[in-house]
Write an enzyme that holds these catalytic residues in place. Structure first.
Site, mmCIF file in Angstrom:
data_model
loop_
_atom_site.group_PDB
_atom_site.id
_atom_site.type_symbol
_atom_site.label_atom_id
_atom_site.label_comp_id
_atom_site.label_asym_id
_atom_site.label_seq_id
_atom_site.Cartn_x
_atom_site.Cartn_y
_atom_site.Cartn_z
ATOM 1 C CE1 TYR A 144 -2.367 3.281 2.563
ATOM 2 C CE2 TYR A 144 -3.600 2.646 0.611
ATOM 3 C CZ TYR A 144 -3.374 3.526 1.653
ATOM 4 O OH TYR A 144 -4.157 4.654 1.778
ATOM 5 C CG ASP A 239 5.922 3.561 0.571
ATOM 6 O OD1 ASP A 239 4.729 3.394 0.237
ATOM 7 O OD2 ASP A 239 6.259 4.237 1.566
ATOM 8 C CE LYS A 267 2.461 4.766 8.184
ATOM 9 N NZ LYS A 267 1.040 4.774 8.589
#
Ligand code: KE4
Length: 428
Positions: A144, A239, A267
């Protein structure tokens, strides 16, 4: 436990917010119950609107590596907020954060700060297309990368075909430029490059997958991706929205020894504030406007309050590298407790997932790609989730998310969790 206040809030929330939440996974639909509404958090603890306390292994899906409301981070945010929240103009702190990111991840020679992981990956993909002049992107089923149109796709029918939209509202044309391969399957990648020779701008990959549950790369897989992208004139994009500053201070390139061309972070890099980043080789990032012709912009990019949280978080991680040994050791203890109950466990550092495979608990199984992960017994997972919640332990409300261990999860709390796991899993 009771959740009267959360129920009341959820009813009101659903009037004004789709599904009552601002991000789908928070609705707890995968575990068949309504969400609790959080009031505050401190260290490893979440406190909800009904006064229930939970030991938090979601850590806001990753940012919380230091635990919630770390005093130094809170102080930094409070201090900088008093001088104004946003200027839309460059500040010294943005330069400081860019330099800290480069210190931690030397491959990131230049970086652009943005406001979400989605924005970081979307921008990195655009830069890869602009730099190579090519259109197609290879991604992996089960990875994702945020909700930008071109990456909300899934493997098309049949083998090696183009992807199809994985969401309503994504035009088929957007999906067509994204090719979907199988994680940990070199042949599936090789075939896509052969079928699309000279057309692939980049391979984008979670260097340790954490969105189909945790699925580490098999030995040699990342090295293979590095080789084939170089051979084919394509870029390799790691990623690292989840793995960045989590697997190690230097993220996946330090943890695996494989070096990408572009990286995305989110994050942890924002310390829990809305801040993400993309960056990498200077020659590639020199394509970004106003230096180059690839346009990317953002009103709140490099926001001073978010930057202050990110700087303080990275400084704490740089000052106390023992953090990584501690959180890895604690995650290992959790993994052993899950394994002893017959679950299939994947772990990479302080990231882990316990899979409820069809043969649980008789036979241990393997989860090496999305297809394996989809064989899980999600009902059994939901039963485990709800029993753990009753024990005051909050794990991710989906089999396909990770458990995140923070530095606030003390050895004593880990032991307490292992005891609860043993009780819950043997009563399932
Ligand atoms: P955001 O746009 O949600 O900040 O980041 C998107 C993203 C990009 N890349 C990776 C590897 C990611 O894991 C994410 C977002 N992670 C999910 C949890 N698996 C965020 C939780 C949510 O969607 O609410």
């Amino acid at each position: 436990m009771h959740w009267d206040k959360s129920e009341e809030l959820f009813a009101k929330a659903q009037e004004r917010i789709p599904g009552g939440v601002n991000s789908p996974v928070r609705a707890f639909r995968a575990v068949g119950r309504h969400p609790f509404f959080v009031e505050r958090a401190q260290g490893p603890w979440l406190y909800d609107a009904d006064g229930n306390r939970y030991l938090d292994y979601v850590c806001s899906w990753g940012p919380g590596i230091l635990g919630h409301a770390h005093p130094r981070v809170i102080e930094a945010v409070q201090k900088v907020s008093a001088d104004g929240l946003t200027f839309g103009a460059p500040t010294a702190k943005e330069v400081e954060l860019a330099e800290l990111i480069n210190t931690c991840v030397p491959d990131v020679e230049m970086v652009r700060l943005v406001s979400s992981g989605t924005e970081a990956v979307m921008s990195a993909v655009r830069v890869a297309r602009g730099f190579t002049g090519r259109e197609k992107i290879v991604k992996f089923a089960g990875n994702y990368h945020g909700h930008s149109d071109g990456l909300l796709v899934k493997a098309g029918s049949g083998l090696m075909t183009q992807s199809v939209p994985d969401s309503a509202g994504v035009p088929a044309g957007y999906a067509a430029s994204t090719l979907t391969a199988v994680y940990n399957d070199e042949e599936s990648v090789r075939a896509l490059f052969e079928e699309n020779s000279g057309q692939v701008a980049a391979v984008v990959v979670e260097p340790v997958a954490a969105n189909m549950g945790v699925v580490p790369p098999k030995k040699g897989f990342l090295e293979f991706l590095r080789r084939i992208t170089k051979e084919q004139g394509a870029l390799l994009i790691f990623d690292e929205v989840i793995t960045g500053f989590r697997l190690a201070l230097g993220g996946a390139s330090q943890y695996t020894g494989v070096h990408a061309d572009l990286y995305t972070f989110g994050k942890i890099v924002g310390g829990g504030m809305p801040l993400a980043a993309y960056g990498g080789r200077r020659d590639i990032m020199s394509c970004v406007a106003p230096l180059g012709t690839v346009y990317q912009a953002g009103t709140l990019s490099g926001n001073p309050v978010a930057v202050a949280a990110g700087i303080e978080t990275l400084k704490i991680l740089m000052e106390d590298k023992g953090i990584y040994e501690r959180i890895d050791r604690r995650a290992r203890a959790l993994a052993e407790a899950f394994r002893s109950a017959g679950l299939t466990v994947n772990r990479a550092g302080s990231l882990l997932s316990a899979f409820f495979m069809p043969d649980f608990p008789e036979k241990e199984d393997r989860v090496e790609n999305y297809e394996d992960a989809c064989r899980c017994n999600t009902e059994a997972f939901a039963a485990y989730f709800n029993k753990m919640l009753e024990e005051g332990i909050y794990v991710a409300p989906s089999q396909f998310e990770a458990i995140f261990v923070s530095d606030a999860h003390t050895d004593e709390l880990i032991e307490r969790t292992c005891e609860a796991l043993r009780e819950v899993l043997f009563t399932l």
